[in-house]
Structure formats: C-alpha cells, structure tokens
Scaffold this motif. Structure first.
Motif, PDB file in Angstrom:
ATOM      1  N   THR A  52       9.085 -29.356  77.624  1.00  0.00           N
ATOM      2  CA  THR A  52       9.020 -29.369  76.165  1.00  0.00           C
ATOM      3  C   THR A  52       8.846 -30.787  75.640  1.00  0.00           C
ATOM      4  O   THR A  52       8.153 -31.013  74.643  1.00  0.00           O
ATOM      5  CB  THR A  52      10.293 -28.744  75.578  1.00  0.00           C
ATOM      6  N   ALA A 105       9.684 -19.268  74.008  1.00  0.00           N
ATOM      7  CA  ALA A 105       8.590 -19.994  73.367  1.00  0.00           C
ATOM      8  C   ALA A 105       7.982 -19.027  72.372  1.00  0.00           C
ATOM      9  O   ALA A 105       7.985 -17.814  72.581  1.00  0.00           O
ATOM     10  CB  ALA A 105       7.547 -20.467  74.378  1.00  0.00           C
ATOM     11  N   ARG A 125       1.941 -22.636  73.702  1.00  0.00           N
ATOM     12  CA  ARG A 125       3.307 -22.154  73.453  1.00  0.00           C
ATOM     13  C   ARG A 125       3.879 -22.822  72.212  1.00  0.00           C
ATOM     14  O   ARG A 125       3.989 -24.040  72.141  1.00  0.00           O
ATOM     15  CB  ARG A 125       4.191 -22.427  74.673  1.00  0.00           C
ATOM     16  N   GLN A 143       6.383 -23.837  68.936  1.00  0.00           N
ATOM     17  CA  GLN A 143       7.761 -24.216  68.639  1.00  0.00           C
ATOM     18  C   GLN A 143       8.521 -22.996  68.102  1.00  0.00           C
ATOM     19  O   GLN A 143       7.963 -22.155  67.400  1.00  0.00           O
ATOM     20  CB  GLN A 143       7.772 -25.354  67.618  1.00  0.00           C
ATOM     21  N   VAL A 150      14.435 -23.337  76.463  1.00  0.00           N
ATOM     22  CA  VAL A 150      13.244 -23.417  75.620  1.00  0.00           C
ATOM     23  C   VAL A 150      12.194 -24.190  76.413  1.00  0.00           C
ATOM     24  O   VAL A 150      12.428 -25.325  76.826  1.00  0.00           O
ATOM     25  CB  VAL A 150      13.535 -24.127  74.292  1.00  0.00           C
ATOM     26  N   GLU A 151      11.041 -23.555  76.638  1.00  0.00           N
ATOM     27  CA  GLU A 151       9.989 -24.174  77.460  1.00  0.00           C
ATOM     28  C   GLU A 151       8.680 -24.122  76.683  1.00  0.00           C
ATOM     29  O   GLU A 151       8.074 -23.069  76.533  1.00  0.00           O
ATOM     30  CB  GLU A 151       9.849 -23.441  78.795  1.00  0.00           C
ATOM     31  N   LEU A 152       8.262 -25.276  76.171  1.00  0.00           N
ATOM     32  CA  LEU A 152       7.086 -25.353  75.312  1.00  0.00           C
ATOM     33  C   LEU A 152       6.016 -26.226  75.951  1.00  0.00           C
ATOM     34  O   LEU A 152       6.285 -27.378  76.306  1.00  0.00           O
ATOM     35  CB  LEU A 152       7.465 -25.922  73.950  1.00  0.00           C
ATOM     36  N   ASN A 155       2.755 -27.715  74.604  1.00  0.00           N
ATOM     37  CA  ASN A 155       2.119 -27.822  73.306  1.00  0.00           C
ATOM     38  C   ASN A 155       1.639 -29.258  73.102  1.00  0.00           C
ATOM     39  O   ASN A 155       2.460 -30.180  73.027  1.00  0.00           O
ATOM     40  CB  ASN A 155       3.116 -27.410  72.219  1.00  0.00           C
ATOM     41  N   THR A 198      13.815 -29.201  68.293  1.00  0.00           N
ATOM     42  CA  THR A 198      13.961 -27.991  69.108  1.00  0.00           C
ATOM     43  C   THR A 198      15.405 -27.505  69.082  1.00  0.00           C
ATOM     44  O   THR A 198      15.668 -26.301  68.982  1.00  0.00           O
ATOM     45  CB  THR A 198      13.499 -28.259  70.550  1.00  0.00           C
TER      46      THR A 198
END
Length: 266
Positions: free
Chosen positions: A2, A195, A209, A211, A237-239, A241, A256
């Motif tokens: 992230t 995500a 992905r 936020q 939380v795995e983003l 982006n 986040t």
C-alpha cells in the motif's frame, strides 16, 4: 505494498506512530533490506507480521520450471517462518504460454500444494490460496473464485492449506458469502484483505485497487461475513495504486488508517 514508496524502516516507524501493531510484508522489499534484518526490525518495533506475500505460480508445464517454482516456494516458507508469520499468501499462476487448459493448470496447482503443504506445516506456516478476479485468469491466477480455491484447499488439511479472502477479487460474486461460511466451518480463512473497486480501471489493470471508501464495496458487510464465519485474525489493507504510490507514503499510511476506522470498524 500500500505504501511501497516507504522504506521498511520508514514503514515500521509510521506504523508505530499511528499505533498500527500489524504489518503484512512482501518478499521483494524484505529480500532487498535483508531477511534477518527485517525480522529484527519488526520484532524490535513490537510489530506482528500478519502474512508474507507471495508464493505460488505453480502452473508451468516444463519440469525444470516447475522444480524452480517449488524451490522458490520453499524459500518463501522459510522466509515467512523467519519473519514470525504463519501465513504465506499464494497467487497460483496463470495459463502457460500457448496453453488454453484451465483444468490442467489447476491440477498442477494441486500437485504443487501436495508437495509444499507438508514442508510448510513442519515450519509452522500455512498456505493461503488467493482467488483473483477473473480478469487475471489468463496471465496471473487461474483460481478465480473462493469455491475454486476451497476445492483445491480441501484436498489437504486446514493446518496446511486454506484461503485468502480479498474483497477486491470476490465482491462481485454472489456465492462468495456462502463460500466464506464454508471456509470458516473448516478453519480455512487464513487471512482477510481489503481493497476497494473503482473504475475506470487503469491500463494493465494490476494497479486498480482503490483506497478504502472510494469505490463500490461495502467493507463492513464483508467484515461481517468473515466474522460470522469465525475469523478473528488481522484485517489487512492491500492497495496497488499508482496514484497512492506517487504521494507521500506517510500521508497515505495515515489516510489508510483513517479510512479503515471510518469504513471498516464497527
């Protein structure tokens, strides 16, 4: 991932400042910083490593390529154990070049799990098959639904193989809540990731992905599904982006955390 623009020391410091006690790590920055150094860094900061990502890519047909993949996954298991996490997330692999045999690719995943599962168990690590959205089936992951992931996982003991529940990949599937309950009943929810789904997707789609709170997914609804299934572990939380990666990483980390409180916590 992230906040991949942060170094590992910066990430650890940012988590400490925000009161975040858990962190999911990816192999590439860990290897770059050094496995033992990373283990000491997070341990000294009082952080718990929730998962290591990623193993997998089991679908090659060539025997040498398959052997190399298994060797790499054994190393990933060892890395997870050194970092103190008991979960290795698996992205299973897409179709080999020139192949259209989805069934054969999935069977090769099962063969690899049969070899890797006992090795992981001996080291206190569980394998978590992550189904990816069907748009990734050709090049990245032929396991597209929780049902498919569980069909593979259930060939093996839950202490060896389970699944990853990731909202980004399964939110569209109206059978997913039932499959979450199925996974929970056998103790196979090994990690839960968030995500959001935002459109339009970027070119290449991998970095789409969103936020938390920016897209179409009701995060509390999905948290409710896994909690009802008995899951009481960490929520990641795995983003991926590009827009988030272009910003100040500490700012993104703090944002986040705020979004998690606003859109996930009850």
């Amino acid at each position: 991932m992230t906040v991949k623009q942060l170094s590992l020391p910066e990430l650890v410091d940012g988590c400490a400042r925000l009161g975040i006690g858990n962190v999911g790590l990816w192999r590439e920055p860990v290897q770059s910083y050094g496995l033992e150094a990373t283990a000491k860094l997070v341990r000294d900061a009082g952080l718990t490593v929730t998962t290591l990502c990623r193993g997998g890519f089991f679908t090659a047909i060539d025997p040498q390529e398959r052997a190399a993949a298994l060797d790499d996954n054994r190393r990933a298991v060892d890395e997870a154990a050194t970092l103190g996490t008991d979960v290795l997330v698996l992205v299973s692999g897409g179709l080999p070049v020139g192949s259209k045999d989805l069934h054969g690719a999935r069977e090769r995943i099962a063969e690899a799990l049969g070899e890797l599962g006992p090795y992981a168990e001996e080291r206190g690590v569980k394998l978590a098959i992550e189904p990816l959205h069907p748009m990734y089936a050709a090049d990245r992951c032929v396991v597209s639904t929780l049902a498919q992931a569980l069909d593979l996982a259930e060939r093996f003991p839950a202490r060896q193989v389970g699944v990853t529940v990731d909202t980004y990949h399964i939110w569209w599937d109206d059978t997913a809540p039932e499959q979450i309950a199925r996974a929970g009943a056998s103790g196979r929810i090994h990690t839960f990731q968030l995500a959001d789904w935002t459109t339009p997707l970027p070119q290449g789609v991998l970095t789409g992905r969103g936020q938390i709170g920016d897209g179409a997914i009701d995060m509390r609804e999905w948290l409710g599904y896994v909690e009802a299934a008995g899951y009481a572990g960490a929520v990641e939380v795995e983003l991926f982006n590009d827009g988030l990666w272009a910003r100040d990483g500490r700012e993104v980390l703090a944002e986040t955390a705020r979004r998690f409180v606003e859109h996930v916590m009850r």
